[in-house]
Design a protein around this motif. Structure first.
Motif, PDB file in Angstrom:
ATOM      1  N   LEU A 143      10.975   1.763   0.677  1.00  0.00           N
ATOM      2  CA  LEU A 143      11.258   1.436  -0.271  1.00  0.00           C
ATOM      3  C   LEU A 143       9.805   1.360  -1.274  1.00  0.00           C
ATOM      4  O   LEU A 143       8.660   1.174  -1.114  1.00  0.00           O
ATOM      5  CB  LEU A 143      11.443   0.607   0.116  1.00  0.00           C
ATOM      6  CG  LEU A 143      13.111   0.214   1.261  1.00  0.00           C
ATOM      7  CD1 LEU A 143      13.343  -0.882   1.298  1.00  0.00           C
ATOM      8  CD2 LEU A 143      14.219   0.799   0.305  1.00  0.00           C
ATOM      9  N   THR A 144      10.471   1.146  -3.040  1.00  0.00           N
ATOM     10  CA  THR A 144       9.046   0.892  -3.352  1.00  0.00           C
ATOM     11  C   THR A 144      10.293  -0.504  -4.577  1.00  0.00           C
ATOM     12  O   THR A 144      10.435  -0.563  -4.786  1.00  0.00           O
ATOM     13  CB  THR A 144       9.438   1.967  -5.120  1.00  0.00           C
ATOM     14  OG1 THR A 144       8.883   2.469  -4.537  1.00  0.00           O
ATOM     15  CG2 THR A 144       8.351   1.242  -5.720  1.00  0.00           C
ATOM     16  N   ILE A 145       8.627  -1.422  -3.820  1.00  0.00           N
ATOM     17  CA  ILE A 145       9.667  -2.841  -4.193  1.00  0.00           C
ATOM     18  C   ILE A 145       8.485  -3.450  -5.591  1.00  0.00           C
ATOM     19  O   ILE A 145       7.141  -3.950  -4.980  1.00  0.00           O
ATOM     20  CB  ILE A 145       9.736  -3.859  -2.829  1.00  0.00           C
ATOM     21  CG1 ILE A 145      10.162  -3.292  -1.820  1.00  0.00           C
ATOM     22  CG2 ILE A 145       9.842  -5.499  -3.356  1.00  0.00           C
ATOM     23  CD1 ILE A 145      10.558  -3.806  -0.925  1.00  0.00           C
ATOM     24  N   ASN A 146       9.016  -3.822  -6.562  1.00  0.00           N
ATOM     25  CA  ASN A 146       7.626  -4.254  -7.372  1.00  0.00           C
ATOM     26  C   ASN A 146       6.768  -3.510  -7.874  1.00  0.00           C
ATOM     27  O   ASN A 146       5.419  -3.779  -8.067  1.00  0.00           O
ATOM     28  CB  ASN A 146       7.524  -5.784  -6.997  1.00  0.00           C
ATOM     29  CG  ASN A 146       8.510  -6.790  -6.744  1.00  0.00           C
ATOM     30  OD1 ASN A 146       8.972  -6.785  -7.762  1.00  0.00           O
ATOM     31  ND2 ASN A 146       8.550  -7.485  -6.076  1.00  0.00           N
ATOM     32  N   LEU A 175      17.762  -8.050   1.244  1.00  0.00           N
ATOM     33  CA  LEU A 175      16.771  -9.574   0.972  1.00  0.00           C
ATOM     34  C   LEU A 175      16.969 -10.121   2.775  1.00  0.00           C
ATOM     35  O   LEU A 175      15.076 -10.355   2.166  1.00  0.00           O
ATOM     36  CB  LEU A 175      18.291 -10.796   1.252  1.00  0.00           C
ATOM     37  CG  LEU A 175      18.330 -12.514   1.570  1.00  0.00           C
ATOM     38  CD1 LEU A 175      17.191 -12.719   0.285  1.00  0.00           C
ATOM     39  CD2 LEU A 175      18.829 -13.208   1.857  1.00  0.00           C
ATOM     40  N   TRP A 176      15.984  -9.698   3.414  1.00  0.00           N
ATOM     41  CA  TRP A 176      15.618  -9.874   4.913  1.00  0.00           C
ATOM     42  C   TRP A 176      15.000  -8.952   4.266  1.00  0.00           C
ATOM     43  O   TRP A 176      13.314  -9.268   5.038  1.00  0.00           O
ATOM     44  CB  TRP A 176      15.909  -9.552   6.075  1.00  0.00           C
ATOM     45  CG  TRP A 176      18.001 -10.546   6.269  1.00  0.00           C
ATOM     46  CD1 TRP A 176      19.414 -10.386   6.238  1.00  0.00           C
ATOM     47  CD2 TRP A 176      18.220 -11.739   5.863  1.00  0.00           C
ATOM     48  NE1 TRP A 176      19.841 -11.373   6.653  1.00  0.00           N
ATOM     49  CE2 TRP A 176      19.023 -12.349   6.042  1.00  0.00           C
ATOM     50  CE3 TRP A 176      16.682 -12.887   5.673  1.00  0.00           C
ATOM     51  CZ2 TRP A 176      19.268 -14.095   6.072  1.00  0.00           C
ATOM     52  CZ3 TRP A 176      16.780 -14.616   5.314  1.00  0.00           C
ATOM     53  CH2 TRP A 176      18.734 -14.673   4.866  1.00  0.00           C
ATOM     54  N   VAL A 177      14.344  -7.405   4.106  1.00  0.00           N
ATOM     55  CA  VAL A 177      13.495  -6.783   3.726  1.00  0.00           C
ATOM     56  C   VAL A 177      12.156  -7.072   3.237  1.00  0.00           C
ATOM     57  O   VAL A 177      10.983  -7.659   3.985  1.00  0.00           O
ATOM     58  CB  VAL A 177      14.069  -5.619   3.666  1.00  0.00           C
ATOM     59  CG1 VAL A 177      12.521  -4.123   3.424  1.00  0.00           C
ATOM     60  CG2 VAL A 177      15.465  -4.529   5.084  1.00  0.00           C
ATOM     61  N   ILE A 178      13.032  -7.906   2.220  1.00  0.00           N
ATOM     62  CA  ILE A 178      11.829  -8.678   1.035  1.00  0.00           C
ATOM     63  C   ILE A 178      11.263  -9.770   1.416  1.00  0.00           C
ATOM     64  O   ILE A 178      10.482  -9.972   1.703  1.00  0.00           O
ATOM     65  CB  ILE A 178      12.832  -9.119  -0.130  1.00  0.00           C
ATOM     66  CG1 ILE A 178      13.227  -7.171  -0.826  1.00  0.00           C
ATOM     67  CG2 ILE A 178      11.740  -9.500  -0.919  1.00  0.00           C
ATOM     68  CD1 ILE A 178      14.366  -7.645  -1.518  1.00  0.00           C
ATOM     69  N   MET A 185       7.599 -11.896   0.099  1.00  0.00           N
ATOM     70  CA  MET A 185       8.301 -12.311  -0.875  1.00  0.00           C
ATOM     71  C   MET A 185       9.292 -12.626  -0.972  1.00  0.00           C
ATOM     72  O   MET A 185      10.267 -12.679  -1.211  1.00  0.00           O
ATOM     73  CB  MET A 185       8.716 -10.722  -1.401  1.00  0.00           C
ATOM     74  CG  MET A 185       7.289  -9.555  -1.638  1.00  0.00           C
ATOM     75  SD  MET A 185       8.101  -9.004  -3.129  1.00  0.00           S
ATOM     76  CE  MET A 185       6.267  -7.638  -2.510  1.00  0.00           C
ATOM     77  N   THR A 186       9.181 -14.600  -0.666  1.00  0.00           N
ATOM     78  CA  THR A 186      10.610 -15.176  -0.270  1.00  0.00           C
ATOM     79  C   THR A 186      11.007 -15.621  -1.884  1.00  0.00           C
ATOM     80  O   THR A 186      11.211 -17.440  -1.225  1.00  0.00           O
ATOM     81  CB  THR A 186       9.629 -15.927  -0.055  1.00  0.00           C
ATOM     82  OG1 THR A 186       8.239 -16.322  -0.346  1.00  0.00           O
ATOM     83  CG2 THR A 186       9.003 -15.545   1.710  1.00  0.00           C
ATOM     84  N   ILE A 212      12.580  -1.228  -7.332  1.00  0.00           N
ATOM     85  CA  ILE A 212      13.368  -3.111  -6.251  1.00  0.00           C
ATOM     86  C   ILE A 212      12.749  -3.417  -7.116  1.00  0.00           C
ATOM     87  O   ILE A 212      11.472  -3.377  -7.074  1.00  0.00           O
ATOM     88  CB  ILE A 212      13.279  -2.968  -5.267  1.00  0.00           C
ATOM     89  CG1 ILE A 212      14.357  -2.120  -4.156  1.00  0.00           C
ATOM     90  CG2 ILE A 212      14.078  -4.757  -4.959  1.00  0.00           C
ATOM     91  CD1 ILE A 212      13.904  -1.425  -2.786  1.00  0.00           C
ATOM     92  N   THR A 213      12.955  -4.422  -8.379  1.00  0.00           N
ATOM     93  CA  THR A 213      11.916  -5.815  -8.634  1.00  0.00           C
ATOM     94  C   THR A 213      12.572  -6.875  -7.960  1.00  0.00           C
ATOM     95  O   THR A 213      14.019  -6.917  -8.130  1.00  0.00           O
ATOM     96  CB  THR A 213      12.563  -6.101 -10.480  1.00  0.00           C
ATOM     97  OG1 THR A 213      11.963  -4.495 -10.465  1.00  0.00           O
ATOM     98  CG2 THR A 213      11.488  -6.704 -10.838  1.00  0.00           C
ATOM     99  N   THR A 214      12.530  -7.860  -8.050  1.00  0.00           N
ATOM    100  CA  THR A 214      11.946  -9.436  -7.129  1.00  0.00           C
ATOM    101  C   THR A 214      11.144 -10.294  -8.525  1.00  0.00           C
ATOM    102  O   THR A 214      10.735  -9.670  -9.180  1.00  0.00           O
ATOM    103  CB  THR A 214      11.126  -9.855  -5.656  1.00  0.00           C
ATOM    104  OG1 THR A 214      10.203  -9.671  -5.561  1.00  0.00           O
ATOM    105  CG2 THR A 214      11.803  -8.337  -5.143  1.00  0.00           C
ATOM    106  N   ILE A 215      11.710 -11.371  -8.252  1.00  0.00           N
ATOM    107  CA  ILE A 215      11.090 -12.675  -8.766  1.00  0.00           C
ATOM    108  C   ILE A 215       9.886 -12.128  -9.097  1.00  0.00           C
ATOM    109  O   ILE A 215       9.197 -12.733 -10.306  1.00  0.00           O
ATOM    110  CB  ILE A 215      11.695 -13.996  -9.085  1.00  0.00           C
ATOM    111  CG1 ILE A 215      11.970 -15.002  -9.584  1.00  0.00           C
ATOM    112  CG2 ILE A 215      10.797 -14.555  -7.516  1.00  0.00           C
ATOM    113  CD1 ILE A 215      12.248 -14.304 -10.957  1.00  0.00           C
ATOM    114  N   GLU A 216       9.641 -12.174  -7.751  1.00  0.00           N
ATOM    115  CA  GLU A 216       7.645 -12.027  -7.927  1.00  0.00           C
ATOM    116  C   GLU A 216       7.598 -10.795  -8.777  1.00  0.00           C
ATOM    117  O   GLU A 216       5.824 -10.812  -9.634  1.00  0.00           O
ATOM    118  CB  GLU A 216       6.897 -12.258  -6.293  1.00  0.00           C
ATOM    119  CG  GLU A 216       7.409 -12.693  -5.678  1.00  0.00           C
ATOM    120  CD  GLU A 216       8.425 -12.595  -5.268  1.00  0.00           C
ATOM    121  OE1 GLU A 216       8.252 -13.421  -3.779  1.00  0.00           O
ATOM    122  OE2 GLU A 216       9.266 -12.231  -5.652  1.00  0.00           O
TER     123      GLU A 216
END
Length: 152
Positions: free
Chosen positions: A4-7, A22-25, A31-32, A70-74
């Protein structure tokens, strides 16, 4: 293994392909900022972006995000994101703040595609992002203010 590509960072993860993103992140990557709210994709607290589109991470399988950004709030960045976050702080948009990462993610997605949304367009884009403190009027005002600043 799932990649996965996150941020912007690649993660090779030994997880069940059906595990909610969600649980992966939160639990695997650590990343909470993305919050668990209802687990049924109805409250919006877990909103993230997948290829720029807001999705509910609690109901998105990890395998559905393979090969996507994938982009999170962080990880939100850029003029729209920074403007929304600045306005949120200056206007005291959040009260308790629990839902706000999801609110911000939805607001950024809206303003990235619609530079001058009407009240109805804001309501549609933010539909499904629940705020237990009922700061909806401040959220809408914050989006309008961010749009004004982005227009300048």
């Amino acid at each position: 293994m799932i990649n996965l590509t996150i941020n912007g960072q690649s993660h090779a993860l030994d997880v069940d392909p059906d595990m909610p993103l969600l649980w992966v992140i939160r639990d695997i990557v650590g990343m909470t900022g993305t919050k668990f709210g209802c687990g049924m994709a109805q409250c919006g607290a877990c909103t993230i972006h997948v290829d720029g589109t807001p999705v509910r991470a609690c109901q998105t399988a990890a395998s559905d995000a393979v090969g996507r950004q994938i982009t999170t709030i962080e990880g939100i960045d850029g003029k729209v994101a920074k403007t929304v976050q600045t306005v949120w702080t200056e206007m005291d948009v959040p009260q308790c703040g629990y839902c706000q990462s999801g609110q911000i993610m939805s607001a950024v997605a809206l303003l990235s595609t619609n530079k001058k949304p009407s009240d109805a367009e804001i309501d549609e884009a933010m539909h499904g992002n629940l705020c237990r403190c009922a700061t909806y009027h401040r959220i809408r005002a914050g989006i309008h203010e961010a749009a004004k600043r982005l227009e300048a």
